[in-house]
Design an enzyme around this catalytic site. Sequence first.
Site, PDB file in Angstrom:
ATOM      1  N   GLY A  13      51.530  54.388 -37.590  1.00 26.73           N
ATOM      2  CA  GLY A  13      50.540  55.143 -36.975  1.00 26.73           C
ATOM      3  C   GLY A  13      49.246  55.499 -38.109  1.00 26.73           C
ATOM      4  CB  SER A  39      56.846  55.144 -42.628  1.00 26.22           C
ATOM      5  OG  SER A  39      57.158  55.558 -44.083  1.00 26.22           O
ATOM      6  CD  GLU A  49      35.137  58.033 -45.087  1.00 27.84           C
ATOM      7  OE1 GLU A  49      33.910  57.753 -45.153  1.00 27.84           O
ATOM      8  OE2 GLU A  49      36.629  58.601 -45.115  1.00 27.84           O
ATOM      9  CB  ALA A  50      31.093  53.402 -40.754  1.00 26.43           C
ATOM     10  CE  LYS A  78      26.313  52.975 -38.405  1.00 25.91           C
ATOM     11  NZ  LYS A  78      27.967  52.369 -38.943  1.00 25.91           N
ATOM     12  CB  VAL A 188      59.712  49.128 -39.213  1.00 25.99           C
ATOM     13  CG1 VAL A 188      60.994  48.101 -39.312  1.00 25.99           C
ATOM     14  CG2 VAL A 188      59.534  50.097 -39.163  1.00 25.99           C
ATOM     15  CD  GLU A 346      25.730  44.734 -39.421  1.00 23.60           C
ATOM     16  OE1 GLU A 346      26.149  46.055 -38.691  1.00 23.60           O
ATOM     17  OE2 GLU A 346      24.761  44.893 -39.700  1.00 23.60           O
TER      18      GLU A 346
HETATM   19  P1  FAD Z   1      46.711  51.572 -42.248  1.00 24.52           P
HETATM   20  O1  FAD Z   1      46.086  52.359 -41.698  1.00 24.52           O
HETATM   21  O2  FAD Z   1      47.753  50.723 -43.061  1.00 24.52           O
HETATM   22  O3  FAD Z   1      48.059  52.181 -40.705  1.00 24.52           O
HETATM   23  C1  FAD Z   1      49.691  51.305 -40.884  1.00 24.52           C
HETATM   24  C2  FAD Z   1      50.269  52.088 -40.610  1.00 24.52           C
HETATM   25  O4  FAD Z   1      51.778  51.617 -40.654  1.00 24.52           O
HETATM   26  C3  FAD Z   1      51.410  53.425 -41.398  1.00 24.52           C
HETATM   27  O5  FAD Z   1      51.266  54.465 -40.137  1.00 24.52           O
HETATM   28  C4  FAD Z   1      51.917  53.056 -42.241  1.00 24.52           C
HETATM   29  O6  FAD Z   1      52.888  53.918 -42.683  1.00 24.52           O
HETATM   30  C5  FAD Z   1      52.710  52.301 -41.009  1.00 24.52           C
HETATM   31  N1  FAD Z   1      53.877  51.739 -41.664  1.00 24.52           N
HETATM   32  C6  FAD Z   1      53.299  50.048 -42.301  1.00 24.52           C
HETATM   33  N2  FAD Z   1      54.763  49.665 -42.922  1.00 24.52           N
HETATM   34  C7  FAD Z   1      55.829  50.568 -41.992  1.00 24.52           C
HETATM   35  C8  FAD Z   1      57.183  50.059 -42.358  1.00 24.52           C
HETATM   36  N3  FAD Z   1      58.092  49.485 -43.088  1.00 24.52           N
HETATM   37  N4  FAD Z   1      57.403  51.289 -41.526  1.00 24.52           N
HETATM   38  C9  FAD Z   1      56.793  52.384 -40.731  1.00 24.52           C
HETATM   39  N5  FAD Z   1      56.075  52.516 -40.549  1.00 24.52           N
HETATM   40  C10 FAD Z   1      54.938  51.378 -41.087  1.00 24.52           C
HETATM   41  N6  FAD Z   1      36.825  49.968 -40.623  1.00 24.52           N
HETATM   42  C11 FAD Z   1      35.834  50.582 -39.408  1.00 24.52           C
HETATM   43  O7  FAD Z   1      35.593  50.412 -38.150  1.00 24.52           O
HETATM   44  N7  FAD Z   1      34.488  51.099 -40.773  1.00 24.52           N
HETATM   45  C12 FAD Z   1      34.712  51.026 -41.683  1.00 24.52           C
HETATM   46  O8  FAD Z   1      33.951  51.841 -42.334  1.00 24.52           O
HETATM   47  C13 FAD Z   1      36.302  50.948 -42.226  1.00 24.52           C
HETATM   48  N8  FAD Z   1      35.556  50.652 -43.742  1.00 24.52           N
HETATM   49  C14 FAD Z   1      36.901  50.094 -44.290  1.00 24.52           C
HETATM   50  C15 FAD Z   1      37.090  50.063 -45.361  1.00 24.52           C
HETATM   51  C16 FAD Z   1      38.336  49.543 -46.170  1.00 24.52           C
HETATM   52  C17 FAD Z   1      38.021  49.097 -47.700  1.00 24.52           C
HETATM   53  C18 FAD Z   1      39.347  49.000 -45.757  1.00 24.52           C
HETATM   54  C19 FAD Z   1      40.396  48.496 -46.271  1.00 24.52           C
HETATM   55  C20 FAD Z   1      39.068  49.055 -43.620  1.00 24.52           C
HETATM   56  C21 FAD Z   1      38.245  49.908 -43.820  1.00 24.52           C
HETATM   57  N9  FAD Z   1      38.147  49.773 -42.009  1.00 24.52           N
HETATM   58  C22 FAD Z   1      37.264  50.440 -41.551  1.00 24.52           C
HETATM   59  C23 FAD Z   1      39.020  49.596 -41.336  1.00 24.52           C
HETATM   60  C24 FAD Z   1      40.448  50.534 -41.009  1.00 24.52           C
HETATM   61  O9  FAD Z   1      40.155  51.228 -42.126  1.00 24.52           O
HETATM   62  C25 FAD Z   1      41.095  50.021 -40.227  1.00 24.52           C
HETATM   63  O10 FAD Z   1      40.689  48.904 -39.412  1.00 24.52           O
HETATM   64  C26 FAD Z   1      41.689  50.913 -39.074  1.00 24.52           C
HETATM   65  O11 FAD Z   1      42.146  52.394 -40.304  1.00 24.52           O
HETATM   66  C27 FAD Z   1      43.074  50.137 -38.826  1.00 24.52           C
HETATM   67  O12 FAD Z   1      44.652  50.498 -39.506  1.00 24.52           O
HETATM   68  P2  FAD Z   1      45.298  50.532 -39.144  1.00 24.52           P
HETATM   69  O13 FAD Z   1      45.814  51.499 -38.385  1.00 24.52           O
HETATM   70  O14 FAD Z   1      45.143  48.912 -38.858  1.00 24.52           O
HETATM   71  O15 FAD Z   1      46.092  50.299 -41.133  1.00 24.52           O
END
Ligand code: FAD
Length: 502
Positions: A13, A39, A49-50, A78, A188, A346
Site C-alpha cells: 500500500g 503492513s 514527490e515529483a 511544476k 505477508v 526525470e
Molecule cells: P513502497 O512505497 O515501498 O510500498 C511498498 C508497500 O508494500 C508498503 O505498503 C509496505 O508496507 C508493503 N509491504 C512490503 N512488504 C510487505 C509485507 N511483507 N507484508 C505486507 N505489506 C508489505 N518517483 C517519482 O515519480 N518521482 C520522484 O520524485 C521520486 N523520487 C524518488 C526518490 C527515491 C530516493 C526513491 C527510492 C524513489 C523515488 N520515486 C520517485 C519512486 C517512488 O517513490 C515509487 O515509485 C513509488 O513511491 C511507489 O513505491 P511503491 O509503492 O512501489 O513501494
Amino acid sequence: MTDPIRKVLIVGGGSAGWMAAAYLSRALSETVAIELVESEAVGTVGVGEATIPPIREFNRMAGIDEVEFVRATDATFKVGIEFENWGVPGDRYLHAFGHVGQELDAMVRLHHWWLLGKQAGRQEYPQWQELFLGRAAADLDRFAIDQRPGSELSRLLPHAYHFDSLSYGQYLRKVAESRGVKRTEGKVVAIHRASETGEVTGVGLDGGATLEADFFIDCSGFRSLVLGEAMEVPFDDWSHWLPADRALVVQTENVGDTISPMTRAIAHSVGWQWRIPLRSRTGNGHVFSSAFSSEEEATERLLATVSGDLRGDPRLIRFRTGRRQEAWAGNVVGIGLAAGFLEPLESTSIHLVQASLERLVELFPTKAIDPVLRDRFNAQTQQEWEQVRDFVIAHYAVTQRDDSEFWRHCRTMELPDTLSTILELWRSHGSVAIDGGHLFQLGSWTSLLLGQNLEPARPHPATARAQPQPIADRIAHIASSLRKSAEGLPDHGQFLARMAGT
Ligand code: FAD
C-alpha cells in the site's frame, strides 16, 4: 476457459498499491472484487514527490478532482525540471514540459533554425531553453492554468505536480475505499502457489490467515515479494550505466514567500541533489554512488547545499537500478518498485506505475490467461523502461565534466546501442528520430542535448536556403514574446493559495 477474474489482490500500500486500487476500482469494480493488503510495521518508502504531466490524465481517469487533490497533498505546480551543473559546473537549463513558443517552418523543426540563427553571431542571442514558456515562468515564479481544451497556455505550459507522497497514498486510499476496495492490515509471510501451474493462489499473513485471489498485483516495493521472490523473475541490473545506488533524503522548512514551479536537479562531484518545493516544506535528496563516495561525504554535500532549517536527520535509502525481466509472470503483475527502479532524475517512477495500470486494464485477462496478453504487456513495458532508462543515462553521458572520478566514469562509459544511435544521429544531423510512443519527445531531447552543450555538426540541409540574420531576429522575437507572456501570468504561490483556499 473464459471464466472472468473475480478477485484481484494488491500486495502493498505505497503509492503504487493505492494508485492501482484507485485506478482498478474505477475500471473494473463492477465485475472484480479488489483487496489490498499492507503492513504498517513494514511501512512505505516515503519518497516520490515529483511527477510529470501525464499524471493529470491518471487523476482524471481515476476520478480525482484537481482542487481537492491539491489541497489534500500539499501540492505545488511544476512546469519542468531545472538541471544545474550537468554540462559543466555553473550551467543551468530547464527541461520544460511544453512545446516551443512557435515553429518557424511547418516541416523543419525550430532547433535547426535556432542553430542557423546562432551563426549570425548576434549579441544576446537567446539560449534554446528561452524558446519555451516554462523557462520564463520558472524564472519569475509565475503559473496559471487555462482549463479550455486545446488552449494555447496548456500547450505551452502543461503542468505536473510536486506533492507529499504519504498524503498522496492516503488520499488515493480514501478514493479507493469509497469505491469498495477492501484494505487488510497484515504482514505477508508466505506466498502459496499451485503445484501444477505455478500460479499464485494466495498469500499467508503473519498470524495464520490466508488471502486468496485469482490475480495478484505485486506492489510490495523493493522486496518484490511475489514477482521477484516467489515467482523468481530475474532482475536486470543497470548499474553499469547508472551507478547511483543510494539516496540521502531530508525535508527542510521553506525559505521566503515565493514557491518555485519547478524541480531542481543539481549535479555534484558525485551524483546529484533534488529540491522539491511543497506548500508547507521542501523535499531534498542527494542521489549518489557508494562506489565513488562514502555516506559521510554525501551527507556533507547534501547539508552544504540545502537551504532552510532541517526537519530531522537525513535518512539513507539503498536501491538497485534495473528491472525485473518480466513485469507479468503467471498470474502476477509487478508494479512500482516491485517491478524495478530508475533514479528520480526525470521524475518517472510514478509515471511508470500509471503506464502499467493503463496497459493492464487494456490487456486485462480472464482466469485462463491468454499468453498473448502477457507477452504484449511485457514487451511494451520493457520498451518503455528502456526508453526512459536511455534518457536518464544521457544526462550523465553528455557532459564535459572532468572534475571527479565519477564524472570521468560517466563520460567514458559504454552506452546502450539504442542511446548511442540517438546521440550519433544528433551529433551528425541534429535529429533524434525517436518513435512517437516515446515518453520523451523532441522538446525533451533538445532541452537535454543543447542544455548540456552538445550541438550538432550542422543544421538541417533545408536551412541552407535562408540567411542567418533575419532568422536570428525572429528567434529573438519568440523569446521576448514568451517572456512578456510569462510576465502576464499570476504569481505561482498566490495562484495556489487561491486554488487551495489557504
Ligand atoms: P513502497 O512505497 O515501498 O510500498 C511498498 C508497500 O508494500 C508498503 O505498503 C509496505 O508496507 C508493503 N509491504 C512490503 N512488504 C510487505 C509485507 N511483507 N507484508 C505486507 N505489506 C508489505 N518517483 C517519482 O515519480 N518521482 C520522484 O520524485 C521520486 N523520487 C524518488 C526518490 C527515491 C530516493 C526513491 C527510492 C524513489 C523515488 N520515486 C520517485 C519512486 C517512488 O517513490 C515509487 O515509485 C513509488 O513511491 C511507489 O513505491 P511503491 O509503492 O512501489 O513501494
